[in-house]
Design a protein around this motif. Structure first.
Motif, PDB file in Angstrom:
ATOM      1  N   MET A  14      27.008  41.980  -6.440  1.00 16.80           N
ATOM      2  CA  MET A  14      26.488  40.614  -6.412  1.00 16.80           C
ATOM      3  C   MET A  14      25.230  40.493  -7.263  1.00 16.80           C
ATOM      4  O   MET A  14      25.051  39.512  -7.978  1.00 16.80           O
ATOM      5  CB  MET A  14      26.193  40.225  -4.972  1.00 16.80           C
ATOM      6  N   VAL A  15      24.357  41.528  -7.183  1.00 19.36           N
ATOM      7  CA  VAL A  15      23.128  41.487  -7.975  1.00 19.36           C
ATOM      8  C   VAL A  15      23.454  41.451  -9.461  1.00 19.36           C
ATOM      9  O   VAL A  15      22.883  40.667 -10.214  1.00 19.36           O
ATOM     10  CB  VAL A  15      22.240  42.702  -7.638  1.00 19.36           C
ATOM     11  N   LYS A  72      15.066  26.825  -7.001  1.00 24.97           N
ATOM     12  CA  LYS A  72      16.405  26.490  -6.515  1.00 24.97           C
ATOM     13  C   LYS A  72      16.434  25.442  -5.401  1.00 24.97           C
ATOM     14  O   LYS A  72      17.152  24.461  -5.513  1.00 24.97           O
ATOM     15  CB  LYS A  72      17.107  27.761  -6.049  1.00 24.97           C
ATOM     16  N   ARG A 130       9.759  32.287  -9.887  1.00 22.69           N
ATOM     17  CA  ARG A 130       9.888  30.896 -10.300  1.00 22.69           C
ATOM     18  C   ARG A 130      11.329  30.418 -10.188  1.00 22.69           C
ATOM     19  O   ARG A 130      11.596  29.341  -9.685  1.00 22.69           O
ATOM     20  CB  ARG A 130       9.392  30.749 -11.739  1.00 22.69           C
ATOM     21  N   THR A 131      12.284  31.257 -10.658  1.00 20.10           N
ATOM     22  CA  THR A 131      13.685  30.813 -10.580  1.00 20.10           C
ATOM     23  C   THR A 131      14.123  30.682  -9.131  1.00 20.10           C
ATOM     24  O   THR A 131      14.850  29.761  -8.786  1.00 20.10           O
ATOM     25  CB  THR A 131      14.620  31.797 -11.297  1.00 20.10           C
ATOM     26  N   GLN A 132      13.650  31.575  -8.252  1.00 18.96           N
ATOM     27  CA  GLN A 132      14.047  31.471  -6.845  1.00 18.96           C
ATOM     28  C   GLN A 132      13.381  30.279  -6.179  1.00 18.96           C
ATOM     29  O   GLN A 132      13.970  29.619  -5.338  1.00 18.96           O
ATOM     30  CB  GLN A 132      13.690  32.748  -6.086  1.00 18.96           C
ATOM     31  N   VAL A 143      21.944  34.333 -14.156  1.00 18.35           N
ATOM     32  CA  VAL A 143      20.575  33.866 -14.394  1.00 18.35           C
ATOM     33  C   VAL A 143      20.197  34.033 -15.860  1.00 18.35           C
ATOM     34  O   VAL A 143      19.627  33.122 -16.474  1.00 18.35           O
ATOM     35  CB  VAL A 143      19.589  34.635 -13.480  1.00 18.35           C
ATOM     36  N   GLN A 157      19.259  31.008 -18.325  1.00 16.31           N
ATOM     37  CA  GLN A 157      17.937  30.961 -18.965  1.00 16.31           C
ATOM     38  C   GLN A 157      18.061  30.870 -20.475  1.00 16.31           C
ATOM     39  O   GLN A 157      17.285  30.173 -21.127  1.00 16.31           O
ATOM     40  CB  GLN A 157      17.143  32.214 -18.596  1.00 16.31           C
ATOM     41  N   LEU A 209      18.901  40.173  -0.149  1.00 18.26           N
ATOM     42  CA  LEU A 209      18.929  41.441  -0.889  1.00 18.26           C
ATOM     43  C   LEU A 209      19.323  41.204  -2.345  1.00 18.26           C
ATOM     44  O   LEU A 209      18.765  41.809  -3.254  1.00 18.26           O
ATOM     45  CB  LEU A 209      19.916  42.401  -0.232  1.00 18.26           C
ATOM     46  N   GLY A 210      20.295  40.324  -2.546  1.00 16.31           N
ATOM     47  CA  GLY A 210      20.731  40.049  -3.910  1.00 16.31           C
ATOM     48  C   GLY A 210      19.644  39.377  -4.727  1.00 16.31           C
ATOM     49  O   GLY A 210      19.460  39.683  -5.898  1.00 16.31           O
ATOM     50  N   ASN A 211      18.896  38.461  -4.081  1.00 19.28           N
ATOM     51  CA  ASN A 211      17.902  37.713  -4.841  1.00 19.28           C
ATOM     52  C   ASN A 211      16.634  38.512  -5.085  1.00 19.28           C
ATOM     53  O   ASN A 211      16.012  38.388  -6.137  1.00 19.28           O
ATOM     54  CB  ASN A 211      17.543  36.423  -4.094  1.00 19.28           C
ATOM     55  N   ASP A 232       8.794  35.386 -13.254  1.00 21.66           N
ATOM     56  CA  ASP A 232      10.038  34.697 -13.612  1.00 21.66           C
ATOM     57  C   ASP A 232      10.996  34.658 -12.431  1.00 21.66           C
ATOM     58  O   ASP A 232      11.596  33.629 -12.131  1.00 21.66           O
ATOM     59  CB  ASP A 232      10.708  35.381 -14.794  1.00 21.66           C
ATOM     60  N   LYS A 289      18.235  21.471  -5.177  1.00 17.51           N
ATOM     61  CA  LYS A 289      19.186  20.996  -4.167  1.00 17.51           C
ATOM     62  C   LYS A 289      18.665  19.731  -3.495  1.00 17.51           C
ATOM     63  O   LYS A 289      19.391  18.784  -3.261  1.00 17.51           O
ATOM     64  CB  LYS A 289      19.394  22.078  -3.110  1.00 17.51           C
ATOM     65  N   HIS A 311      22.287  37.718   0.782  1.00 18.90           N
ATOM     66  CA  HIS A 311      21.703  36.821  -0.211  1.00 18.90           C
ATOM     67  C   HIS A 311      20.276  37.225  -0.553  1.00 18.90           C
ATOM     68  O   HIS A 311      19.874  37.256  -1.717  1.00 18.90           O
ATOM     69  CB  HIS A 311      21.733  35.382   0.305  1.00 18.90           C
ATOM     70  N   LEU A 336      24.790  38.010 -10.268  1.00 26.67           N
ATOM     71  CA  LEU A 336      23.724  37.007 -10.140  1.00 26.67           C
ATOM     72  C   LEU A 336      22.775  37.080 -11.324  1.00 26.67           C
ATOM     73  O   LEU A 336      22.431  36.055 -11.925  1.00 26.67           O
ATOM     74  CB  LEU A 336      22.959  37.248  -8.837  1.00 26.67           C
ATOM     75  N   VAL A 364      26.425  44.440  -2.420  1.00 28.25           N
ATOM     76  CA  VAL A 364      25.159  43.858  -2.858  1.00 28.25           C
ATOM     77  C   VAL A 364      24.913  44.151  -4.333  1.00 28.25           C
ATOM     78  O   VAL A 364      24.470  43.277  -5.083  1.00 28.25           O
ATOM     79  CB  VAL A 364      23.995  44.384  -1.984  1.00 28.25           C
TER      80      VAL A 364
END
Lengths: 83, 240
Positions: free
Chosen positions: B222-223, A75, A70-72, B230, B234, A12-14, A67, A79, A10, B226, B219
């Motif tokens: 997924m990226v 989140k 901010r989006t991360q 997003v 947006q 790594l993806g974000n 950006d 929740k 997660h 994701l 990954v």
């Protein structure tokens, strides 16, 4: 172990794409500036549009960085407000 | 870099079809027989056939195959709903889920000897990215009409001359970063595997890179998904 690896995927993806997003913005700005200088104005304005494009590209890189942050950051708040 | 053995190319060559020896073919038929094209078809056929085999009779009490798909599709549906809302998910779920499955399978297939990842060609990733990029603008214009331009004007009217180029550049950079990220990661994995296999394949030198390759493949898929989600959300929400 399983929890750790899902969390790592997660994270790594974000956040793993931050570097590339930053660099791509700089290259688009710089490329646009060079194009304006060399092709559009035939090199008469030579270094100026390149430099302006580079500056805009760096600014755009930082903007996309903010950006992402901010989006991360938004989140978990969502929740919390829901639950 | 030449791929060592690509079995679909060998089969096609035996059938008498022209296989390009460089990265890009000359004639139309050669372009169709490039390895990334044939392996794209292979991945598509694989997904269709597996879906058909496991989901040919959908039951109330799911069996093994149906359970697997329910887990994956349900998980993706929850993820999309959480990130971009129910409405958009209902409209766009087939597209994004197809992208996710296709990219994940296309990335992982390159780890098997004799196969290559179609996503290790910039043409494939750029095609996927262009679709996503146009779709997110279409979503924006449909949601806000001409007011979608406000997304590019920044928060304060005085700052418009400064913010407009910055926003435009960072938007076009999405096209570049999304495509080159996927392409670069997968191409690096493929090239590294090929080189290590040629250098010391007998001593299992590619094995650690293969383990990392599984991680990188998942990954990166997924990226991509994701970031697609997003961008869509947006474009759909109001300008800040």
């Amino acid at each position: 172990m399983a929890k750790l690896s899902t969390e790592m995927v997660h994270v790594l993806g974000n956040y793993g794409h931050i570097g590339f997003t930053f660099v791509a913005a700089i290259f688009v700005g710089l490329g646009g500036g060079i194009y304006l200088d060399e092709k559009f104005f035939d090199g008469k304005t030579s270094p100026w549009f390149t430099l302006i494009g580079l500056a805009i590209g760096i600014a755009a890189g930082f903007k996309s960085l903010f950006d992402i942050l901010r989006t991360q950051a938004a989140k978990p708040d969502d929740k919390d407000s829901e639950g | 870099m030449e791929h060592p053995i690509l079995f679909i190319s060998i089969i096609l060559e035996k059938l008498g079809l022209p296989i390009p020896h460089g990265p890009v073919g000359n004639t139309f038929l050669e372009k169709l027989c490039e390895p990334y094209m044939t392996y794209t078809w292979f991945v598509m056929i694989f997904l269709v056939v597996v879906g058909k085999l496991t989901l040919s009779n959908v039951e109330m009490i799911p069996g093994k195959g149906q359970n697997f798909w329910e887990l994956i599709i349900g998980g993706m549906n929850d993820f999309f709903c959480e990130n971009m809302g129910k409405e958009l998910t209902e409209k766009l779920f087939p597209m994004i889920a197809t992208f996710a499955l296709y990219i994940a399978v296309a990335n992982i297939i390159g780890l098997i000897p004799g196969f290559m990842s179609p996503t290790s060609s910039i043409n494939t990733t750029l095609a996927l990215t262009v679709i996503v990029w146009f779709t997110h603008h279409v979503i924006g214009f449909r949601a806000h009409g001409i007011g979608y331009i406000k997304h590019f004007l920044g928060p304060i009217p005085i700052l418009i001359p400064l913010m407009l180029p910055i926003e435009l550049v960072s938007n076009i950079a999405r096209l570049l970063s999304l495509s080159i990220r996927l392409f670069g990661n997968i191409m690096a994995k493929e090239t590294l595997l090929g080189i290590l296999f040629l250098l010391a394949g007998g001593f299992f030198a590619p094995l650690p890179i293969m383990m990392l390759g599984v991680l990188v493949s998942l990954v990166q898929a997924m990226v991509f998904v994701l970031l697609t989600v997003v961008y869509f959300s947006q474009a759909n929400e109001h300008a800040h």
